[in-house]
Design an enzyme around this catalytic site. Structure first.
Site, short mmCIF file in Angstrom:
data_model
loop_
_atom_site.label_atom_id
_atom_site.label_comp_id
_atom_site.label_asym_id
_atom_site.label_seq_id
_atom_site.Cartn_x
_atom_site.Cartn_y
_atom_site.Cartn_z
N GLY A 1 0.80 -1.21 0.00
CA GLY A 1 0.00 0.00 0.00
C GLY A 1 0.84 1.26 0.00
N HIS B 1 0.92 -19.12 48.60
CA HIS B 1 2.14 -19.88 48.89
C HIS B 1 1.92 -21.33 48.51
CE1 HIS B 1 5.71 -21.20 51.09
NE2 HIS B 1 4.97 -22.18 51.58
#
Length: 463
Positions: free
Chosen positions: A113, A442
């Site tokens: 383009g 944890h």
């Protein structure tokens, strides 16, 4: 001549995301692409390199199975199959973008383009046929390519860029990598893990020079430990490709040194794709290889916009996507805020991984802040030790006066999946105490963020 509300020139992570958002907002949209949907990122960058790095990681695991109490006979690699897998992953992602274009009723125009006056684009297809299209709004998203230095010309065989690096037919026995940004160190890690002898040459004093200095030093130690030769404060002055091996003349602090390798990978940055797309004819202003735009990506020519690697700012896929979305939402008339370029995460996917956002400690000091700095090593993380990845740390930087989270820097296994916590926290103007009081699960690697904040405030438990 076909008429659209929005035409996007380029279909990388900036272009195709912009087109989809434009379509969602009700614009009749087309995207022009000269090669493959998804651009460099999906086809030759972010995605296929991660596929290569995953193969390297699996190979590394197999070679160190004994560390996990497992027995594996000598692991062998099929370099061609590794490359093929990477290409298949890329092809699959590109096909995914094709599906998204159809789903969102976006017309894909194949060809090159070039902007014309009157908000038109002339597209030249592979048969040299020219067709004109027009739109009320044209967005340039043509991206970038590997930058070539005059003293390091790429021939695609002995001196290569990133595209050739991920599709070599034969694995080189030796490689010189010039530049230690994300592209350079990721390929250095991949090829070294696969068995290539790798030397990395960096002009600046530290590897990954944009990172916090402590991160850079840890990363260099890890690379040297992995057997990669590191040459900082050095530059490749010239290359001789006439023999079987490339001879590179490298200037160091001690003088000139000659390096030999089968292949030299030039990873010295990128060059914006601005040539021959009609900028000069339309009078679109540029400066130092970038198109000049306002906060919402409009150029000096009304109705013409630019996003991604062709404008100033970090040349990152997620930045291009965000810029495109911001651009079309502003065109729609929505209330949008300019992007905060001080809160863009950066990620490097070598081993160890690096992830960071915000200011480095040096930058924060130079800005005049009084700081609270905390660090937590993964060697003290139960999850990291159990996973066999104890190298690295999390570093956090806070303004001592107001508790503002100024920066977060991580190095270690999986940290690229952890940095979003800091990005979101900074976006929401979170303070150090709020991060500290947000309970982290944890055992996870993410606990290291909370622990680093606790260290900054003198409350660390596990150090």
């Amino acid at each position: 001549m076909s008429k659209y509300d929005v035409i996007v020139l380029g279909s990388g992570p900036g272009g195709y995301v912009t087109a989809i958002r434009a379509s969602q907002l009700g614009f009749k949209t087309a995207v022009i692409e000269k090669e493959n949907l998804g651009g460099v990122c999906l086809n030759w960058g972010c995605i296929p390199t991660k596929a290569l790095l995953k193969s390297a990681q699996v190979f590394e695991y197999l070679n160190h199975a004994g560390d996990y109490g497992l027995k594996v006979e000598k692991a062998e690699k099929d370099f061609g199959a590794v490359i093929k897998r990477s290409r298949n992953v890329a092809d699959g992602m590109s096909k995914g973008v094709q599906f998204l274009m159809k789903k969102n009723k976006i017309e894909v125009i194949d060809g090159f383009g070039k902007l014309k006056s009157g908000k038109k684009i002339e597209v030249t297809d592979k048969n040299d046929k020219k067709t004109e299209y027009s739109a009320d709004h044209i967005i340039i998203a043509t991206g970038a390519r590997s930058r070539e230095l005059p003293n390091l010309p790429q021939d695609g065989k002995k001196v290569i860029g990133y595209r050739q690096a991920m599709s070599l037919e034969k694995q080189p026995k030796s490689m010189i990598v010039v530049g230690s940004g994300a592209i350079g160190v990721e390929f250095a890690h991949f090829y070294k893990t696969m068995g290539t002898e790798v030397t990395i040459v960096e002009f600046l004093p530290n590897l990954v020079p944009l990172e916090d200095e402590e991160i850079s030093k840890q990363f260099e130690r890890s690379f040297k430990k992995a057997g990669i030769k590191v040459m900082t404060s050095s530059s490749v002055e010239s290359v001789d490709t006439s023999g079987d091996l490339v001879k590179a003349q490298v200037k160091t602090k001690k003088g000139m040194e000659t390096l030999e390798a089968e292949v030299v990978l030039s990873a010295v940055g990128i060059k914006s794709n601005l040539e021959n797309i009609g900028l000069e004819e339309l009078g679109i202003k540029t400066d130092r290889d970038k198109i000049l735009v306002n906060d919402f990506y409009e150029t000096n020519v009304k109705g013409i916009y630019a996003i991604g690697d062709v404008v100033a700012g970090p040349a990152l896929a997620h930045v291009a996507s965000a810029e495109g979305i911001t651009c079309v939402e502003k065109i729609k008339g929505m209330h949008v805020e300019p992007i905060d370029y001080g809160n863009i995460p950066g990620c490097t996917y070598a081993t160890p991984e690096i992830a960071s956002v915000g200011m480095t400690e040096k930058q924060a000091k130079e800005a005049g802040y009084e700081l609270k700095v905390g660090k937590f090593p993964f060697s003290a993380s139960g999850k990291a030790k159990a996973a066999g990845t104890p190298d690295g740390f999390v570093k956090v930087i806070f303004d001592a006066k107001y508790g503002e989270w100024l920066g977060c820097h991580m190095i270690g296994a999986g940290v690229t999946d952890m940095i979003a916590e800091a990005v979101l926290g900074r976006k929401l103007e979170t303070t150090g105490h709020e991060v500290l009081k947000a309970i982290h699960p944890h055992p996870t690697m993410s606990e290291a963020v909370m622990e680093a904040v606790a260290d900054a405030y003198g409350e660390v438990i596990h150090l």
